[in-house]
Design a protein around this motif. Structure first.
Motif, short mmCIF file in Angstrom:
data_model
loop_
_atom_site.label_atom_id
_atom_site.label_comp_id
_atom_site.label_asym_id
_atom_site.label_seq_id
_atom_site.Cartn_x
_atom_site.Cartn_y
_atom_site.Cartn_z
N ASN A 390 12.63 3.77 55.86
CA ASN A 390 12.04 3.29 57.12
C ASN A 390 10.66 3.89 57.41
OD1 ASN A 390 12.72 5.89 57.73
ND2 ASN A 390 14.17 5.39 59.37
N GLY A 391 10.12 4.65 56.46
CA GLY A 391 8.78 5.21 56.62
C GLY A 391 8.75 6.56 57.29
N TYR A 392 9.91 7.09 57.70
CA TYR A 392 9.96 8.41 58.32
C TYR A 392 9.99 9.48 57.23
CZ TYR A 392 10.76 6.59 63.03
OH TYR A 392 10.62 5.96 64.24
N THR A 393 9.50 10.68 57.56
CA THR A 393 9.50 11.78 56.61
C THR A 393 10.92 12.29 56.40
OG1 THR A 393 9.10 13.38 58.39
CG2 THR A 393 7.18 12.49 57.24
N SER A 394 11.15 12.88 55.22
CA SER A 394 12.47 13.39 54.90
C SER A 394 12.33 14.58 53.96
CB SER A 394 13.34 12.30 54.26
OG SER A 394 12.76 11.88 53.03
N GLY A 395 13.44 15.27 53.71
CA GLY A 395 13.44 16.39 52.78
C GLY A 395 12.53 17.51 53.24
N LEU A 396 11.75 18.03 52.32
CA LEU A 396 10.84 19.14 52.62
C LEU A 396 9.43 18.65 52.95
CD1 LEU A 396 11.90 21.82 49.99
CD2 LEU A 396 11.98 22.05 52.47
N ALA A 397 9.36 17.54 53.67
CA ALA A 397 8.05 17.00 54.06
C ALA A 397 7.29 17.99 54.94
CB ALA A 397 8.22 15.67 54.79
N ASN A 398 8.02 18.78 55.75
CA ASN A 398 7.35 19.77 56.60
C ASN A 398 6.63 20.81 55.75
OD1 ASN A 398 8.11 18.61 58.99
ND2 ASN A 398 9.93 19.87 59.26
N LEU A 399 7.23 21.21 54.63
CA LEU A 399 6.59 22.17 53.73
C LEU A 399 5.33 21.57 53.13
CD1 LEU A 399 6.57 24.83 52.11
CD2 LEU A 399 8.02 23.70 50.43
N VAL A 400 5.40 20.32 52.71
CA VAL A 400 4.24 19.66 52.09
C VAL A 400 3.09 19.52 53.09
CG1 VAL A 400 3.44 17.55 50.95
CG2 VAL A 400 5.73 18.43 50.47
N THR A 401 3.40 19.15 54.33
CA THR A 401 2.34 18.99 55.33
C THR A 401 1.79 20.34 55.77
OG1 THR A 401 4.04 18.89 57.07
CG2 THR A 401 3.21 16.80 56.19
N ALA A 402 2.65 21.38 55.84
CA ALA A 402 2.17 22.71 56.24
C ALA A 402 1.22 23.28 55.20
CB ALA A 402 3.35 23.66 56.44
N LEU A 403 1.46 22.98 53.92
CA LEU A 403 0.61 23.47 52.84
C LEU A 403 -0.36 22.38 52.36
CD1 LEU A 403 3.26 25.42 50.73
CD2 LEU A 403 1.68 26.34 52.41
#
Length: 691
Positions: A390-403
């Motif tokens: 559905n286009g929403y982030t999932s998994g370790l997307a927060n890690l990828v965006t933080a770095l």
């Protein structure tokens, strides 16, 4: 008649009546190291002081040279002052007489002060006795003078400073006026510096003589005090790197460029030279070149300002960050929270990022390429488990965006953690930990893996020749080359690289298929010479005669649609070896940037394995000494300091995200615990402060 001669002006005469020296030929100026000599620095500063051109900033891009210049200038000032007062028999005799007079004056003041204290004490006793008599009713015993004791005898006079320890204004560049105006605040600052920086005595001696030091790697508090003292007018000379070129309000009357550096370009020169001449105070500023070649000076003075260009890259991380922020806005809207702007307005602002190109090309259809590149970035993120259907982030997307600043390290790190490979590696490494062997510690083993994709550097092209044999503080085995990744992690990284290369190949094939006309691809970019397309006037070979040999020859012709014909002429088709091969060898319908595609240590020419990597961070974690990174890894101290600071920032961010991802199991999660200890160790080694 005598021959008439042309008019000849009289020779120029200096102020002292002597003939002025002949003009110098500046074209013969060459590079040198004279600025490292203390006598030259002293003469330079004194000449500028005589010309009323202080305060001045002395620029040099080498931290080592700056510290040596400061140290030698301070020693030169001390030596000259010592020679003035103790250099000859007569000077020693005069100095002795001066000290005797000072001591005599001090003894006289001390005696007077002691007598005044005794007199005051005597009067205090009389006043006390008089009050007692008054309380007992004996009015006749009242001494009116004794009752009125309010004399102030002042403070005890200070013992005179020895001439050997005193700072003579003749051998100092500080401002006595500024010291008198800010005496209380500056004494407090000096007391603070003496407590915090006992090991940096030469820095403090320099400050007391009006000389400062300023570069990025030095303690923040010391830099702040240097900036404060300079703005107050106390410091007249400051040695600095490029840290004072931008963003700090420290104007002066003169700037001096000592030596040459690759970092000294036209833009940096203008920024540094612009410090000379204080607005509202000076009509002009002076720029001095010391030991610079004439060619370099001419190129700096006549250089044009660099053209400002954008560095926006349409990478998968950029798209993921945008979708992450859009998801947050959507959730806030659904929960009824107020939005700073409407969703329609936010969408309108985001849309050009992924529909319009931010660069220009005369041959590529950039509008089409940006649309396809966005589509393929979505596909890559979905395959990595960072986006849902559905286009929403999932998994370790927060890690990828933080770095986001460390792509592709952010994507591969999320892949290794989510698939449990990093956990398995640390569990296995924990079995072989030896407290006595630093190389077996988990933080060092984790650094061994992270250094392959976090702040990664290639092997140095050359190493310093004057490498010293050390008995301790040894680097890692194989230095300066980083040891290979463990088997499972290496296989995962290579599989990841293979999938990214395939992904970029599909993007190239798709975009190239949108323009089948190859006439524009037959024109050379510089000479604009155009090669013909199709068969020549003789027509297609073997068109009339169809034989097995003709069919076999035609079959050998290279078929391509994405590769440039000038690259395909060597027999290469549309199967590319690496991302670099794709970027450099595709048709001009594409305009690709190698930094947009997140591969990890992928060889440029498709060789097997991973590209050799510099072991600089692993070596630093092994011996903890910044200065050895120059000898072992080819990193100068300033570059190494900035890289370690950046590396520490990434580890801290990763630690915070992994802790959130682990939830209630964070305290027992080996990845989180190792990341946390690694951040603490780097911070301690980097700043020298525990905790």
């Amino acid at each position: 008649p005598p021959e008439s001669t042309g008019f000849a002006p009289p020779p120029r005469v200096a102020d002292g009546g002597e003939e002025a020296p002949a003009p110098q030929d500046f074209s013969k100026m060459t590079k040198g190291k004279g600025y490292m000599q203390a006598s030259n620095l002293f003469k330079l500063c004194k000449d500028l002081d005589a010309l009323q051109s202080l305060p001045a900033i002395i620029f040099n891009f080498s931290r080592y040279e700056l510290e040596k210049m400061l140290e030698r200038l301070v020693e030169e000032l001390k030596d000259r002052q010592h020679n003035k007062y103790f250099g000859t028999e007569e000077a020693r005799y005069n100095s002795k007489k001066i000290m005797e007079k000072r001591m005599a004056d001090y003894q006289a003041k001390l005696t007077a002060w002691q007598q005044a204290c005794k007199a005051k004490e005597s009067k205090n006793q009389e006043a006390k006795a008089s009050r007692k008599n008054v309380e007992e009713g004996d009015r006749s015993a009242v001494n009116d003078e004794a009752l009125q004791v309010s004399e102030d005898v002042g403070e005890e006079p200070e013992k005179p400073t020895d001439l050997a320890d005193e700072i003579d204004p003749e051998f100092s560049f500080h401002s006595a006026k500024a010291m008198g105006q800010w005496v209380t605040e500056m004494q407090e600052d000096f007391s603070e510096l003496e407590k915090k920086f006992k090991s940096k005595k030469v820095w403090l001696d320099a400050l007391r003589r009006g000389i400062g030091l300023h570069y990025e790697a030095m303690p923040t508090r010391f830099r702040q005090i240097v900036e404060i003292f300079f703005r107050r007018g106390y410091l007249k000379v400051v040695f600095a790197t490029g840290t004072l070129a931008l963003g700090i309000n420290m104007p002066c009357r003169a700037t001096i460029f000592c030596g040459d550096s690759l970092e000294l370009n036209g833009l940096m020169f203008r920024q540094m030279a612009g410090r000379a001449g204080r607005r509202g105070f000076d009509l002009e500023g002076k720029v001095v070149f010391l030991d610079q070649s004439y060619q370099k000076i001419r190129s700096l003075v006549s250089s044009d300002l660099s053209t400002l260009t954008g560095e926006f890259m349409m990478s998968p991380t950029t798209l993921l960050r945008t979708l992450h922020e859009w998801e947050r806005v959507t959730l806030d809207d659904e929960q009824g929270k107020p939005l700073p702007r409407s969703k329609a307005d936010i969408a309108r602002c985001i849309k050009p990022l992924f529909s319009k190109p931010f660069f220009n090309s005369s041959t590529a259809d950039l509008q089409t390429q940006v649309a396809y590149q966005t589509r393929f970035s979505v596909d890559l993120l979905y395959k990595e488990g960072l986006l849902s259907t559905n286009g929403y982030t999932s998994g370790l997307a927060n890690l990828v965006t933080a770095l986001f600043e460390f792509e592709p390290a952010n994507i591969i790190l999320a892949r290794l953690i989510s698939r449990g490979l990093l956990h398995s590696f640390l569990w296995e490494a924990e079995k072989n930990v030896s407290k006595a062997d630093r190389r077996t510690h988990l933080t060092v083993r984790l650094t061994e893996v992270l250094s392959w994709f976090l702040c990664r550097l290639r092997l140095p092209s050359t190493l310093p020749k004057n490498r010293l044999v050390r008995k301790k503080h040894q680097p890692s085995d194989g230095c300066p080359e980083l040891p290979g990744l463990p088997g499972a992690i290496a296989a995962e990284v290579m599989e990841y690289n293979r999938s990214v290369v395939e992904h970029v190949q599909e993007l190239a094939w798709t975009v190239a298929s949108t323009r089948k006309d190859m006439s524009k691809d037959m024109r050379l970019p510089i000479s604009q010479h155009e090669f013909p397309t199709g068969w020549d006037a003789r027509g297609e070979p073997f068109a009339e005669e169809k034989t097995p040999m003709a069919a076999w020859i035609v079959k050998q012709l290279t078929r391509y649609r994405a590769r440039s014909p000038f690259s395909a002429i060597g027999g290469s088709g549309d199967v590319f070896e690496s991302v670099t091969d794709i970027v450099t060898s595709t048709r001009n319908v594409l305009h690709l940037d190698v930094n947009c595609f997140p591969v990890v240590a992928h060889p440029s020419h498709g060789e097997e394995g991973l590209e050799p990597t510099n072991s600089w961070m692993l070596d630093f974690m092994t011996h903890g000494k910044l200065r050895y990174l120059w000898e072992d890894n080819g990193l100068d101290p300033t570059t190494a300091y900035n890289l370690i600071k950046k590396y520490l920032e990434a580890v801290r961010k990763a630690t915070a995200v992994v802790k959130t991802f682990a939830g209630s199991n964070a305290e027992s999660d080996i990845v989180y615990q190792t990341f946390s200890r690694l951040a603490a160790e780097i911070d301690e080694k980097h700043t020298g402060v525990k905790g």
